[in-house]
Design a protein around this motif. Structure first.
Motif, short mmCIF file in Angstrom:
data_model
loop_
_atom_site.label_atom_id
_atom_site.label_comp_id
_atom_site.label_asym_id
_atom_site.label_seq_id
_atom_site.Cartn_x
_atom_site.Cartn_y
_atom_site.Cartn_z
N VAL A 168 0.85 -1.20 0.00
CA VAL A 168 0.00 0.00 0.00
C VAL A 168 0.88 1.25 0.00
CG1 VAL A 168 -1.79 1.27 1.24
CG2 VAL A 168 -1.84 -1.23 1.19
N ALA A 169 1.90 1.24 0.86
CA ALA A 169 2.83 2.37 0.90
C ALA A 169 3.57 2.53 -0.41
CB ALA A 169 3.81 2.18 2.06
N ALA A 170 3.89 1.40 -1.05
CA ALA A 170 4.59 1.46 -2.33
C ALA A 170 3.76 2.19 -3.38
CB ALA A 170 4.91 0.05 -2.81
N PHE A 171 2.43 2.06 -3.31
CA PHE A 171 1.57 2.78 -4.25
C PHE A 171 1.78 4.29 -4.11
CE2 PHE A 171 -2.48 5.03 -4.94
CZ PHE A 171 -2.65 4.78 -6.29
N GLY A 172 1.80 4.80 -2.86
CA GLY A 172 2.06 6.21 -2.65
C GLY A 172 3.43 6.62 -3.15
N PHE A 173 4.42 5.74 -2.95
CA PHE A 173 5.78 6.02 -3.40
C PHE A 173 5.83 6.14 -4.92
CE2 PHE A 173 10.07 4.72 -4.68
CZ PHE A 173 10.85 5.53 -3.87
N LEU A 174 5.08 5.30 -5.63
CA LEU A 174 5.09 5.35 -7.09
C LEU A 174 4.49 6.64 -7.63
CD1 LEU A 174 4.07 1.69 -8.06
CD2 LEU A 174 6.36 2.68 -7.89
N ILE A 175 3.60 7.27 -6.85
CA ILE A 175 2.99 8.52 -7.31
C ILE A 175 4.04 9.61 -7.47
CG2 ILE A 175 1.39 10.38 -6.70
CD1 ILE A 175 -0.34 8.27 -5.29
N THR A 176 4.83 9.83 -6.42
CA THR A 176 5.83 10.90 -6.47
C THR A 176 7.19 10.43 -6.96
OG1 THR A 176 6.09 10.50 -4.10
CG2 THR A 176 4.84 12.45 -4.75
N GLY A 177 7.44 9.11 -6.91
CA GLY A 177 8.73 8.59 -7.33
C GLY A 177 8.78 8.15 -8.78
N VAL A 178 7.59 7.91 -9.39
CA VAL A 178 7.55 7.43 -10.77
C VAL A 178 6.64 8.31 -11.64
CG1 VAL A 178 6.92 5.52 -12.29
CG2 VAL A 178 8.04 5.05 -10.11
N ALA A 179 5.36 8.42 -11.26
CA ALA A 179 4.40 9.14 -12.10
C ALA A 179 4.78 10.61 -12.25
CB ALA A 179 3.00 9.02 -11.51
N LEU A 180 5.14 11.25 -11.13
CA LEU A 180 5.45 12.68 -11.19
C LEU A 180 6.70 12.98 -12.02
CD1 LEU A 180 4.33 15.34 -10.25
CD2 LEU A 180 5.68 15.15 -8.16
N PRO A 181 7.80 12.22 -11.88
CA PRO A 181 8.95 12.46 -12.77
C PRO A 181 8.60 12.27 -14.24
CG PRO A 181 9.63 11.17 -10.87
CD PRO A 181 8.15 11.26 -10.81
N ALA A 182 7.79 11.23 -14.55
CA ALA A 182 7.41 11.01 -15.95
C ALA A 182 6.60 12.19 -16.47
CB ALA A 182 6.61 9.71 -16.07
N LEU A 183 5.65 12.67 -15.67
CA LEU A 183 4.86 13.83 -16.08
C LEU A 183 5.73 15.07 -16.22
CD1 LEU A 183 1.68 13.31 -13.84
CD2 LEU A 183 1.88 12.97 -16.32
N SER A 184 6.76 15.19 -15.39
CA SER A 184 7.68 16.33 -15.49
C SER A 184 8.41 16.32 -16.82
CB SER A 184 8.69 16.28 -14.34
OG SER A 184 8.05 16.42 -13.09
N MET A 185 8.79 15.14 -17.28
CA MET A 185 9.46 15.05 -18.59
C MET A 185 8.51 15.46 -19.72
SD MET A 185 12.56 14.21 -18.07
CE MET A 185 12.96 13.94 -19.79
N ILE A 186 7.26 15.03 -19.64
CA ILE A 186 6.28 15.41 -20.67
C ILE A 186 6.05 16.92 -20.63
CG2 ILE A 186 3.91 15.11 -21.45
CD1 ILE A 186 4.03 12.27 -20.24
N ALA A 187 5.96 17.48 -19.41
CA ALA A 187 5.78 18.92 -19.28
C ALA A 187 6.95 19.67 -19.89
CB ALA A 187 5.61 19.29 -17.81
N TYR A 188 8.17 19.15 -19.70
CA TYR A 188 9.35 19.82 -20.26
C TYR A 188 9.26 19.89 -21.79
CZ TYR A 188 14.21 21.28 -20.67
OH TYR A 188 15.35 21.99 -20.95
N SER A 189 8.62 18.89 -22.39
CA SER A 189 8.55 18.85 -23.86
C SER A 189 7.69 19.96 -24.43
CB SER A 189 8.00 17.50 -24.31
OG SER A 189 6.62 17.37 -24.01
#
Length: 446
Positions: A37-58
């Protein structure tokens, strides 16, 4: 497809540093039965947010030095400067280098060894390799994506597969994870610093896509594809490392990983663990050095990128020799200060891309509101008694007890900003092709 795959592999390796090894492992140790359950929260800011940041940079526009400038003429450049300094030579690079020594070399030193001398020698070799690898930045993505990432992944997969063959140790749940496992996982994801680092690494991947002949919508699709490849790999590795933490034991993440490696691979376990740490740290440092030197060259073009590279290496080498404990003392305030504003910037850039119209106040208002509360949160996180009353004030805000007092006010500010923009600014975004200057970071009209 080759560029997309290589860029995704390189991006994964640049994101994946020593902290990315430790944090999910400690979730497996500290969250007990709530680990997944905690890993799900970790994936939000540790995986999803960095990926979205890369798309935003584009979404960077022609003539725009950096997307950070959209939050204000003064606040934007200040945010970008702080991001590059914190992820670069003043914190990120020396931290990663110091962790590499602490986790790979220090455990095998004998009792009578001169640790200070050993650290200096290791760091000298580490930064010499990094310096030589970054001398030709146009080859950086290929060197990381094709040269180092496959080796790192093989070692990680071997460790993770082995961990799934061992029964969980049944760790007790700590208080934070017991009370709010998802929220605690989200906060742990902050400490990867990858959503902030995406603002740094964005220029490296952007230039690789541009060199492949991509512009406009094609470039954005390429950035999104590379981000998806990196995000998928990060998610799988993080979940695997959570399992490693569930079966291991130790006082900290490094000890847990080292013990599991020894349990699985016997006397060669420390060697396997040391190689994983060294490769993870080296790939991250290469990305940070390459992006940061290009950024400072753009600000001060009279100073060559090679001179900036020398400055970065010397400063980072000196700070890394202070030791990991002193370096880590600044991590919490930095994260609390930069993350809220960076998140606002990223999410509004994505919203702007979806709406297809230029936004102004929707950038300004959430960023300014979150910046004020982020400063207070950062001061409180220093642990100094003089700032302790700030916790009471921040807790008045919704979700303030979870250290995200900025979130609801920023959302309200976003709504107000959108209303103002739709009333006053009918400008539609044009899909203008752009190309990069020789410094690989500044776009100009094609």
């Amino acid at each position: 497809m080759r560029t997309l795959l290589v860029s995704g592999l390189a991006l994964f390796a640049m994101f994946f540093g020593a902290g990315n090894l430790i944090l999910p492992t400690m979730i497996g140790v500290n969250a007990g039965e709530a680990a997944w359950v905690a890993a799900f929260g970790f994936l939000i800011t540790g995986v999803a947010l960095p990926a979205l940041s890369m798309i935003a940079y584009s979404t960077k526009r022609a003539g725009e030095p950096h997307i950070g400038g959209r939050i204000g003429r003064h606040l934007g450049p200040l945010l970008v400067l702080l991001v590059f300094l914190s992820c670069g030579m003043l914190y990120g690079i020396p931290r990663v280098a110091a962790v590499s020594f602490e986790m790979s070399v220090a455990p095998v030193l004998g009792e009578g060894a001169n640790v200070v001398l050993a650290q200096a020698l290791f760091l000298a070799v580490f930064f010499a390799i990094a310096f030589l690898a970054v001398l030709r930045p146009n080859q950086l993505v290929n060197r990381i994506g094709l040269g180092l990432t496959p080796v790192l992944m093989l070692l990680l997969v071997a460790l993770i597969i082995g961990a799934f063959q061992v029964a969980p140790a049944g760790h007790p749940v700590t208080a934070d994870f017991q009370a709010a496992p998802v929220a605690t996982g989200v906060i742990q994801g902050y400490f990867t610093m990858d959503a902030i680092a995406a603002i740094v690494f964005g220029g490296v991947i952007y230039s690789a896509m541009e060199a492949d002949g991509r512009h406009g919508a094609s470039l954005r699709r390429g950035m999104a594809g590379a981000a998806a490849v990196a995000a998928g790999m990060l998610a799988l590795v993080y979940l695997g490392l959570v399992r490693v933490g569930m079966v291991g034991a130790g006082d900290n993440g490094a000890a847990v990983l080292s013990n599991v490696a020894k349990q699985l691979f016997g006397s060669n376990g420390q060697l396997v663990f040391g190689l994983i740490v060294s490769l993870a740290c080296l790939t991250t440092v290469l990305g940070l050095l390459g992006a940061s030197t290009q950024y400072f060259h753009r600000i001060f073009p009279q100073v060559s990128t090679r001179v900036w590279l020398v400055v970065h290496v010397l400063v980072a080498f000196a700070l890394a020799n202070l030791g990991l404990t002193k370096i880590l003392a600044v991590v919490a305030p930095l994260n609390q200060l930069l993350y809220p504003v960076a998140i606002c910037l990223v999410l509004v850039a994505l919203l702007e891309m979806g709406l297809g119209r230029k936004l102004t106040w929707a950038y300004y208002l959430p960023a300014w509101v979150s910046a004020v509360l982020a400063v207070l949160e950062a001061l409180n996180s220093t642990g100094l008694a003089v700032f302790a009353p700030l916790r009471t004030f921040l807790n008045f805000f919704p979700l303030g007890a979870y250290q995200v007092a900025w979130l609801v006010p920023a959302l309200v500010a976003l709504v107000v900003g959108l209303v103002l923009d739709f009333r006053s600014n009918p400008e539609v975004l044009a899909d203008e092709p752009v190309r990069l200057n020789d410094d690989l970071t500044t776009p100009v009209s094609a």
